[in-house]
Write a protein that holds these residues in place. Sequence first.
Motif, mmCIF file in Angstrom:
data_model
loop_
_atom_site.group_PDB
_atom_site.id
_atom_site.type_symbol
_atom_site.label_atom_id
_atom_site.label_comp_id
_atom_site.label_asym_id
_atom_site.label_seq_id
_atom_site.Cartn_x
_atom_site.Cartn_y
_atom_site.Cartn_z
ATOM 1 N N SER A 159 35.011 37.084 24.995
ATOM 2 C CA SER A 159 34.209 37.609 26.272
ATOM 3 C C SER A 159 34.601 37.074 27.372
ATOM 4 O O SER A 159 34.614 37.803 28.482
ATOM 5 C CB SER A 159 32.985 37.891 25.606
ATOM 6 N N THR A 160 34.472 35.757 27.660
ATOM 7 C CA THR A 160 34.931 34.894 28.895
ATOM 8 C C THR A 160 35.904 35.189 29.274
ATOM 9 O O THR A 160 36.360 35.455 30.339
ATOM 10 C CB THR A 160 34.680 33.443 28.513
ATOM 11 N N VAL A 161 36.998 35.226 28.351
ATOM 12 C CA VAL A 161 38.650 35.433 29.054
ATOM 13 C C VAL A 161 38.511 36.986 29.501
ATOM 14 O O VAL A 161 39.214 37.075 30.595
ATOM 15 C CB VAL A 161 39.486 35.386 27.841
ATOM 16 N N THR A 162 37.972 37.919 28.765
ATOM 17 C CA THR A 162 38.015 39.175 29.286
ATOM 18 C C THR A 162 37.345 39.282 30.767
ATOM 19 O O THR A 162 37.831 40.000 31.645
ATOM 20 C CB THR A 162 37.324 40.098 28.226
ATOM 21 N N ILE A 163 36.113 38.690 30.876
ATOM 22 C CA ILE A 163 35.523 38.692 32.162
ATOM 23 C C ILE A 163 36.337 38.017 33.251
ATOM 24 O O ILE A 163 36.464 38.674 34.413
ATOM 25 C CB ILE A 163 34.140 38.062 31.992
ATOM 26 N N ILE A 164 37.144 37.101 32.919
ATOM 27 C CA ILE A 164 37.815 36.262 33.952
ATOM 28 C C ILE A 164 38.828 37.290 34.359
ATOM 29 O O ILE A 164 39.429 37.485 35.513
ATOM 30 C CB ILE A 164 38.311 35.093 33.558
ATOM 31 N N GLY A 165 39.547 38.130 33.262
ATOM 32 C CA GLY A 165 40.462 39.108 33.443
ATOM 33 C C GLY A 165 40.196 40.171 34.297
ATOM 34 O O GLY A 165 41.118 40.752 35.066
ATOM 35 N N PHE A 166 38.790 40.554 34.620
ATOM 36 C CA PHE A 166 38.355 41.577 35.410
ATOM 37 C C PHE A 166 38.393 41.107 36.702
ATOM 38 O O PHE A 166 38.511 42.166 37.720
ATOM 39 C CB PHE A 166 36.920 41.764 35.026
ATOM 40 N N ALA A 167 38.879 40.055 37.126
ATOM 41 C CA ALA A 167 39.033 39.418 38.586
ATOM 42 C C ALA A 167 40.267 39.799 38.919
ATOM 43 O O ALA A 167 40.658 39.589 40.285
ATOM 44 C CB ALA A 167 38.794 38.002 38.693
ATOM 45 N N ASN A 168 41.310 40.186 38.318
ATOM 46 C CA ASN A 168 42.617 40.558 38.667
ATOM 47 C C ASN A 168 42.877 41.336 39.779
ATOM 48 O O ASN A 168 43.510 41.233 40.695
ATOM 49 C CB ASN A 168 43.390 41.343 37.341
ATOM 50 N N PRO A 169 41.779 42.584 40.123
ATOM 51 C CA PRO A 169 41.990 43.342 41.130
ATOM 52 C C PRO A 169 41.782 42.640 42.413
ATOM 53 O O PRO A 169 42.227 42.701 43.608
ATOM 54 C CB PRO A 169 41.199 44.497 41.017
ATOM 55 N N ILE A 170 41.072 41.434 42.149
ATOM 56 C CA ILE A 170 40.474 40.735 43.537
ATOM 57 C C ILE A 170 41.756 39.977 43.707
ATOM 58 O O ILE A 170 42.089 39.802 45.089
ATOM 59 C CB ILE A 170 39.329 39.778 43.101
ATOM 60 N N PHE A 171 42.368 39.313 43.101
ATOM 61 C CA PHE A 171 43.665 38.292 43.300
ATOM 62 C C PHE A 171 44.592 39.259 43.980
ATOM 63 O O PHE A 171 45.383 38.942 44.857
ATOM 64 C CB PHE A 171 43.846 37.765 41.812
ATOM 65 N N VAL A 172 44.855 40.548 43.291
ATOM 66 C CA VAL A 172 45.705 41.145 43.870
ATOM 67 C C VAL A 172 45.756 41.465 45.170
ATOM 68 O O VAL A 172 46.548 41.678 45.867
ATOM 69 C CB VAL A 172 45.831 42.711 42.997
ATOM 70 N N LEU A 173 44.605 42.016 45.942
ATOM 71 C CA LEU A 173 44.176 42.121 47.220
ATOM 72 C C LEU A 173 44.731 40.967 47.901
ATOM 73 O O LEU A 173 45.238 41.222 49.081
ATOM 74 C CB LEU A 173 42.820 42.522 47.311
ATOM 75 N N ILE A 174 44.181 39.803 47.377
ATOM 76 C CA ILE A 174 44.513 38.653 48.240
ATOM 77 C C ILE A 174 46.001 38.508 48.484
ATOM 78 O O ILE A 174 46.653 38.196 49.426
ATOM 79 C CB ILE A 174 43.682 37.159 47.750
ATOM 80 N N LEU A 175 46.692 38.360 47.289
ATOM 81 C CA LEU A 175 48.172 38.407 47.271
ATOM 82 C C LEU A 175 48.951 39.326 47.989
ATOM 83 O O LEU A 175 49.945 39.112 48.606
ATOM 84 C CB LEU A 175 48.665 38.364 45.713
#
Length: 286
Positions: A98-114
């Motif tokens: 569940s922790t790994v899945t939650i961290i993966g939810f931050a993917n759109p945030i990192f995409v915006l920054i990159l």
Amino acid sequence: MYPQKNAYLQSLFWLLLGILSSCFNDVVTKYVTTGLTICQVCFFRFIFGSLVLVPIIMYSSNDHLFRTKRLPLHFLRGLFLAIAMSLYSYGLTQVKMSTVTIIGFANPIFVLILASIFLKEQVAWPIWVATCLAFMGIAFIVRPAIVNYNTPLLACVLATVVFALLDIINKKYITHEPILSVIFFSNLFASLCIFPVAWYDWQIPTLPQLCVLGVLGIGSNLILYFLLRAFALSDISVLAPLRYIELVVSMVFGYLFFDEWPTLDTCLGAMVIIACSCFVTYYQNR
């Protein structure tokens, strides 16, 4: 009205299949890494993922999919995929699902920054506020890792960043490549990139392990297939909030198979990250 509703229900069905396949693959990865090295598991995942596409491409008479004008780009993408999946698998073996899945939810945030860095895309100030809040949510989860030097948890965050970088490459350069060709070359070059590391501590897999690894490779392709079918029937903005069902599924799978349960810090971080990601999706598609 009814055709639209029917299409939405079908897209929801395919999305749920994609979520179940993703969580099932995580379970298989955690299980099979108990007998093989992480790099070896990733190698077989990639090689089986590419080999299973060969008869499909041949049967569909699309031999041109084996040819591409962007071979160096596919190699670069395969390299990043090998790095991201290795980090992800390493974190998954040591951290709760569940922790790994939650961290993966931050993917759109990192995409915006990159995207703002490499693609020079303009990002509105409300998106930056949501991004900052999302990082606060990540801090809730990663804080114990920093205090206790929990390398696997930090590896999950780094894997999410590399996956976001892959999304940027896809958006910039791979838009005109056939999807089967992208999957085939990505898996092929990723297996080539990770093979030297896997060979360093090679262990001969048993027949049952090879069968499980084959399922893992097929499952990785099915995840993308199910998601593409879902997005073909409904807009991404409509289905994006429903992706967070994956958290519930990962929690259930983690409890059933590994007796895992998320901590309070993880739950708080999840609420912040999910809320910010939903806002970003809404703001971009409002």
